[in-house]
Scaffold this active site. Structure first.
Site, mmCIF file in Angstrom:
data_model
loop_
_atom_site.group_PDB
_atom_site.id
_atom_site.type_symbol
_atom_site.label_atom_id
_atom_site.label_comp_id
_atom_site.label_asym_id
_atom_site.label_seq_id
_atom_site.Cartn_x
_atom_site.Cartn_y
_atom_site.Cartn_z
ATOM 1 N N CYS A 1 0.790 -1.237 0.000
ATOM 2 C CA CYS A 1 0.000 0.000 0.000
ATOM 3 C C CYS A 1 0.826 1.292 0.000
ATOM 4 O O CYS A 1 1.334 1.680 -1.049
ATOM 5 C CB CYS A 1 -0.976 -0.044 1.170
ATOM 6 S SG CYS A 1 -2.379 1.050 0.958
ATOM 7 N N ARG B 1 -12.885 6.425 -0.728
ATOM 8 C CA ARG B 1 -11.760 5.515 -0.490
ATOM 9 C C ARG B 1 -12.146 4.111 -0.932
ATOM 10 O O ARG B 1 -13.318 3.755 -0.940
ATOM 11 C CB ARG B 1 -11.396 5.488 1.005
ATOM 12 C CG ARG B 1 -10.846 6.787 1.529
ATOM 13 C CD ARG B 1 -10.382 6.643 2.976
ATOM 14 N NE ARG B 1 -9.196 5.808 3.120
ATOM 15 C CZ ARG B 1 -7.959 6.219 2.902
ATOM 16 N NH1 ARG B 1 -7.731 7.450 2.515
ATOM 17 N NH2 ARG B 1 -6.941 5.399 3.067
ATOM 18 N N HIS C 1 -3.584 -5.664 2.569
ATOM 19 C CA HIS C 1 -3.201 -5.847 3.968
ATOM 20 C C HIS C 1 -3.842 -7.146 4.441
ATOM 21 O O HIS C 1 -4.543 -7.810 3.694
ATOM 22 C CB HIS C 1 -3.764 -4.712 4.823
ATOM 23 C CG HIS C 1 -3.348 -3.342 4.410
ATOM 24 N ND1 HIS C 1 -2.139 -2.802 4.750
ATOM 25 C CD2 HIS C 1 -3.985 -2.387 3.696
ATOM 26 C CE1 HIS C 1 -2.062 -1.562 4.274
ATOM 27 N NE2 HIS C 1 -3.169 -1.286 3.620
HETATM 28 N N1 GLN Z 1 -2.225 6.854 2.598
HETATM 29 C C1 GLN Z 1 -2.367 6.058 1.426
HETATM 30 C C2 GLN Z 1 -3.749 6.092 0.819
HETATM 31 O O1 GLN Z 1 -4.715 6.378 1.492
HETATM 32 C C3 GLN Z 1 -1.949 4.641 1.738
HETATM 33 C C4 GLN Z 1 -2.867 3.945 2.703
HETATM 34 C C5 GLN Z 1 -2.393 2.597 3.137
HETATM 35 O O2 GLN Z 1 -1.189 2.309 3.185
HETATM 36 N N2 GLN Z 1 -3.351 1.760 3.539
HETATM 37 O O3 GLN Z 1 -3.876 5.834 -0.351
#
Ligand code: GLN
Length: 247
Positions: A95, A132, A196
């Site tokens: 990520c 998101r 993840h």
């Molecule tokens: N901050 C980044 C995003 O929101 C990565 C998030 C993450 O590593 N889960 O895209």
């Protein structure tokens, strides 16, 4: 006894949804085969390591703020990481770590965090923080010539574009962008993914692919890893795959 040397970068700052657990899985699966697995840590202000001395470099995921905090330090490591990667060190990136190996990550406020530019993808977050990609995800990937379903959890605002060689095809969830067909970035010695979970406890094949790569690197006669009883992992995966993929 073969020793596998891993450098875990920014473990204190980039560690979301159990990403640190990936290192526990690497140690466990190496240990079961009598392979010693050493995990060294590097973070801001640590002494500059010899990146090329490692078989694998691992970076987990993190929030925008943590990504900003580490970015200048990561830049200082650029030369060493590039040299190691070109010499065949494996890069495993989750990520936020995945995003920072590309050209840049532009967050929801328009702040641009420079990436290492090792690969030519780039990531942009939409201006609304509500947009998101969150939830369970399943992808299909080719792991050492075998089609494997990979299960995980994604939570990212960033939309990654310009990926030429994705890690997998999305079967459920979002992937590199909202509702995209592709997930992650893949090369022989790179797995970069939004998954993840931790990714490796849910997907032992991915761990074994990397262990096998590292153990066989530079060896004339490739060795096959001994099988491990993964019955419990298989049962857990079945629950998720049935839940997510059965219509
Ligand atoms: N901050 C980044 C995003 O929101 C990565 C998030 C993450 O590593 N889960 O895209």
């Amino acid at each position: 006894m073969k020793t596998l040397k891993i450098l875990h970068m920014y473990a204190d700052m980039l560690d979301l949804y159990g990403d640190g657990g990936n290192m526990e899985i690497m140690k466990y699966r190496c240990g079961k085969r009598g392979i010693e697995c050493i995990v060294d840590k590097y973070s801001i202000d640590s002494e500059m390591p010899d990146f090329s001395a490692y078989d694998l470099i691992y970076i987990g995921g993190g929030a925008d703020l943590e990504q900003q905090h580490i970015s200048a330090d990561l830049m200082k490591c650029r030369e060493g990481i590039v040299k190691a990667y070109e010499a065949g060190t494996f890069l495993f990136l989750i990520c936020g770590g995945y995003q920072l190996m590309g050209k840049y990550y532009r967050d929801a406020d328009g702040n641009e965090i420079k990436g290492l530019g090792l690969f030519d993808y780039f990531t942009v977050a939409p201006s609304s923080r509500k947009l998101r990609c969150i939830g369970n995800i399943v992808i299909s990937a080719d792991i050492g010539g075998k089609a494997v379903k990979i299960v995980g959890f994604e939570n990212h605002g960033g939309q990654t574009q310009g990926v030429k060689t994705p890690f997998g095809r999305v079967l459920y969830g979002n992937g590199n962008c909202a509702k995209s067909k592709c997930e992650g970035y893949f090369e022989k010695n790179v797995i970069a993914t939004y998954l993840h979970g931790p990714c490796l406890s849910k997907n032992p094949e991915v761990a074994d692919y990397m262990i096998s790569y590292c153990v066989n690197r530079g060896e004339a006669e490739p060795v096959k890893l001994a099988a491990i009883d993964d019955e419990l992992e298989k049962q857990c995966r079945k629950v998720m795959l049935d839940r997510l993929l059965k219509k």
